[in-house]
Design a protein around this motif. Sequence first.
Motif, PDB file in Angstrom:
ATOM      1  N   ASP A 168       0.900  -1.234   0.175  1.00 40.59           N
ATOM      2  CA  ASP A 168      -0.024   0.191  -0.168  1.00 40.59           C
ATOM      3  C   ASP A 168       0.900   1.299   0.081  1.00 40.59           C
ATOM      4  O   ASP A 168       0.207   2.327  -0.179  1.00 40.59           O
ATOM      5  CB  ASP A 168      -0.984   0.110   1.172  1.00 40.59           C
ATOM      6  N   TYR A 169       2.182   1.237   0.267  1.00 41.91           N
ATOM      7  CA  TYR A 169       3.036   2.326   0.414  1.00 41.91           C
ATOM      8  C   TYR A 169       3.234   3.059  -0.954  1.00 41.91           C
ATOM      9  O   TYR A 169       3.514   2.311  -1.997  1.00 41.91           O
ATOM     10  CB  TYR A 169       4.407   1.870   0.831  1.00 41.91           C
ATOM     11  N   LYS A 170       3.040   4.134  -1.183  1.00 39.72           N
ATOM     12  CA  LYS A 170       3.196   5.184  -2.124  1.00 39.72           C
ATOM     13  C   LYS A 170       4.385   6.036  -2.020  1.00 39.72           C
ATOM     14  O   LYS A 170       4.315   6.602  -0.903  1.00 39.72           O
ATOM     15  CB  LYS A 170       2.012   5.916  -2.648  1.00 39.72           C
ATOM     16  N   PRO A 171       5.454   6.107  -2.965  1.00 39.58           N
ATOM     17  CA  PRO A 171       6.558   6.922  -2.760  1.00 39.58           C
ATOM     18  C   PRO A 171       6.287   8.269  -2.638  1.00 39.58           C
ATOM     19  O   PRO A 171       5.483   8.803  -3.513  1.00 39.58           O
ATOM     20  CB  PRO A 171       7.366   6.377  -3.997  1.00 39.58           C
ATOM     21  N   ARG A 172       7.012   8.901  -1.717  1.00 34.62           N
ATOM     22  CA  ARG A 172       6.849  10.469  -1.643  1.00 34.62           C
ATOM     23  C   ARG A 172       7.932  11.371  -2.226  1.00 34.62           C
ATOM     24  O   ARG A 172       7.820  12.546  -2.377  1.00 34.62           O
ATOM     25  CB  ARG A 172       6.746  10.634   0.000  1.00 34.62           C
ATOM     26  N   ALA A 173       9.053  10.800  -2.469  1.00 36.78           N
ATOM     27  CA  ALA A 173      10.376  11.494  -3.015  1.00 36.78           C
ATOM     28  C   ALA A 173       9.983  11.716  -4.486  1.00 36.78           C
ATOM     29  O   ALA A 173       9.321  11.160  -5.298  1.00 36.78           O
ATOM     30  CB  ALA A 173      11.454  10.896  -2.696  1.00 36.78           C
ATOM     31  N   ALA A 174      10.627  12.941  -4.721  1.00 36.05           N
ATOM     32  CA  ALA A 174      10.294  13.430  -6.197  1.00 36.05           C
ATOM     33  C   ALA A 174      11.044  12.964  -7.200  1.00 36.05           C
ATOM     34  O   ALA A 174      10.760  13.062  -8.329  1.00 36.05           O
ATOM     35  CB  ALA A 174      10.657  15.060  -6.193  1.00 36.05           C
ATOM     36  N   LEU A 175      11.970  12.093  -6.778  1.00 42.72           N
ATOM     37  CA  LEU A 175      12.907  11.514  -7.886  1.00 42.72           C
ATOM     38  C   LEU A 175      12.012  10.654  -8.849  1.00 42.72           C
ATOM     39  O   LEU A 175      12.473  10.671 -10.089  1.00 42.72           O
ATOM     40  CB  LEU A 175      14.193  10.831  -7.448  1.00 42.72           C
ATOM     41  N   TRP A 176      11.182   9.918  -8.447  1.00 39.60           N
ATOM     42  CA  TRP A 176      10.534   9.051  -9.296  1.00 39.60           C
ATOM     43  C   TRP A 176       9.692   9.572 -10.515  1.00 39.60           C
ATOM     44  O   TRP A 176       9.590   8.962 -11.521  1.00 39.60           O
ATOM     45  CB  TRP A 176       9.343   8.216  -8.727  1.00 39.60           C
ATOM     46  N   THR A 177       9.409  10.852 -10.341  1.00 42.46           N
ATOM     47  CA  THR A 177       8.846  11.729 -11.425  1.00 42.46           C
ATOM     48  C   THR A 177       9.999  12.449 -12.036  1.00 42.46           C
ATOM     49  O   THR A 177       9.951  12.687 -13.354  1.00 42.46           O
ATOM     50  CB  THR A 177       7.571  12.641 -11.118  1.00 42.46           C
ATOM     51  N   GLN A 178      10.817  13.149 -11.310  1.00 40.47           N
ATOM     52  CA  GLN A 178      12.102  13.880 -11.817  1.00 40.47           C
ATOM     53  C   GLN A 178      12.791  13.070 -12.862  1.00 40.47           C
ATOM     54  O   GLN A 178      13.206  13.688 -13.821  1.00 40.47           O
ATOM     55  CB  GLN A 178      13.010  14.347 -10.817  1.00 40.47           C
ATOM     56  N   TYR A 179      13.080  11.985 -12.436  1.00 42.47           N
ATOM     57  CA  TYR A 179      14.079  11.131 -13.534  1.00 42.47           C
ATOM     58  C   TYR A 179      13.254   9.964 -14.279  1.00 42.47           C
ATOM     59  O   TYR A 179      13.885   8.989 -15.095  1.00 42.47           O
ATOM     60  CB  TYR A 179      15.111  10.378 -12.450  1.00 42.47           C
ATOM     61  N   GLY A 180      11.846   9.995 -14.199  1.00 39.74           N
ATOM     62  CA  GLY A 180      11.130   9.042 -14.975  1.00 39.74           C
ATOM     63  C   GLY A 180      11.492   8.985 -16.613  1.00 39.74           C
ATOM     64  O   GLY A 180      11.606   8.012 -16.982  1.00 39.74           O
ATOM     65  N   THR A 181      11.548  10.243 -16.992  1.00 41.15           N
ATOM     66  CA  THR A 181      12.000  10.324 -18.429  1.00 41.15           C
ATOM     67  C   THR A 181      13.354   9.632 -18.887  1.00 41.15           C
ATOM     68  O   THR A 181      13.607   9.347 -19.783  1.00 41.15           O
ATOM     69  CB  THR A 181      11.945  11.719 -18.974  1.00 41.15           C
ATOM     70  N   ALA A 182      14.268   9.702 -17.625  1.00 38.81           N
ATOM     71  CA  ALA A 182      15.649   9.166 -17.961  1.00 38.81           C
ATOM     72  C   ALA A 182      15.733   7.593 -17.684  1.00 38.81           C
ATOM     73  O   ALA A 182      16.736   7.152 -17.681  1.00 38.81           O
ATOM     74  CB  ALA A 182      16.803  10.007 -16.937  1.00 38.81           C
TER      75      ALA A 182
END
Length: 292
Positions: A246-260
Amino acid sequence: MQLWVHALKEHPLVKDGSVKLTVFDGKYDALTQNNQFETMITQKYDGILFVPIDVQAGAEAVSKASQANIPVVGSNARVNSDKLLSYVGSNDVIAGEMQAEAVIRAMGGKGNVVILEGPIGQSGQIERRRGNQNTLAQYPNVKLLEMKTANWSRAEALALTENWLTAHAGKINGIIGQNDEMALGAIEAVKAKGIDPKSIPTAGIDGVSDALRAVKVGTMVSVLQDANAQAQGSLDVLLRKLIGADYKPRAALWTQYGTAGLKWDDGAARVYNIPWTPITPQNADVLLAQRR
């Protein structure tokens, strides 16, 4: 590591009190870190984020925590252990290649270089050296004059570079510091000799604030090791293990580096390699502003 700890404290679930942190300073000593693991196990911490000082010696500590059913996530530096839940950091071989390439290109592909290494046995030193050597092997007209540890220290690098500038007077054309602190120390030594630091291309790794300022004025080059992404990403992975699906990640990196190509992968990947960002005079101010 100061940036890493600061970033960890800024994780949303630490800031709202959901997660309680205790930070142990290993003081660059593997035995101290192993003793600290004993304390963590005795005090029954729920999980451990581990930045190992030694790629081999840290494995014993991870095994002890695993036997006590305490999950360990590695961050920033690697440890040779199959008991590690995941590693969230960056590929140091790539950084070593990038910095050596930048120095050698600035030298015009020929001349003499020196390398300031990190603490012998830490994964950053091992992998950045490999990257340095990978690049040097592509340039037969570049000679390595010296390679020695300055233990990530600006002061040690200053003293070592002063010695090299005396021993190889007029022959050092480029300086590769495996972290920013050592590169900055080397630049101080160059200035103390009355040499224009812009005449000896110098590279670091990390993106500490003083290095950002030096890149801005053209006295060195560096690449950003994203402390925010490493620290907060590693905590997300650990919390996924502790809390469950059920845990959803809170850190910004998962969207920040998603395109990479960096994907959350439900927090289950063994390795999360965070991309390196070249620091330029154009982006240095933006990076500095993020620290205020």
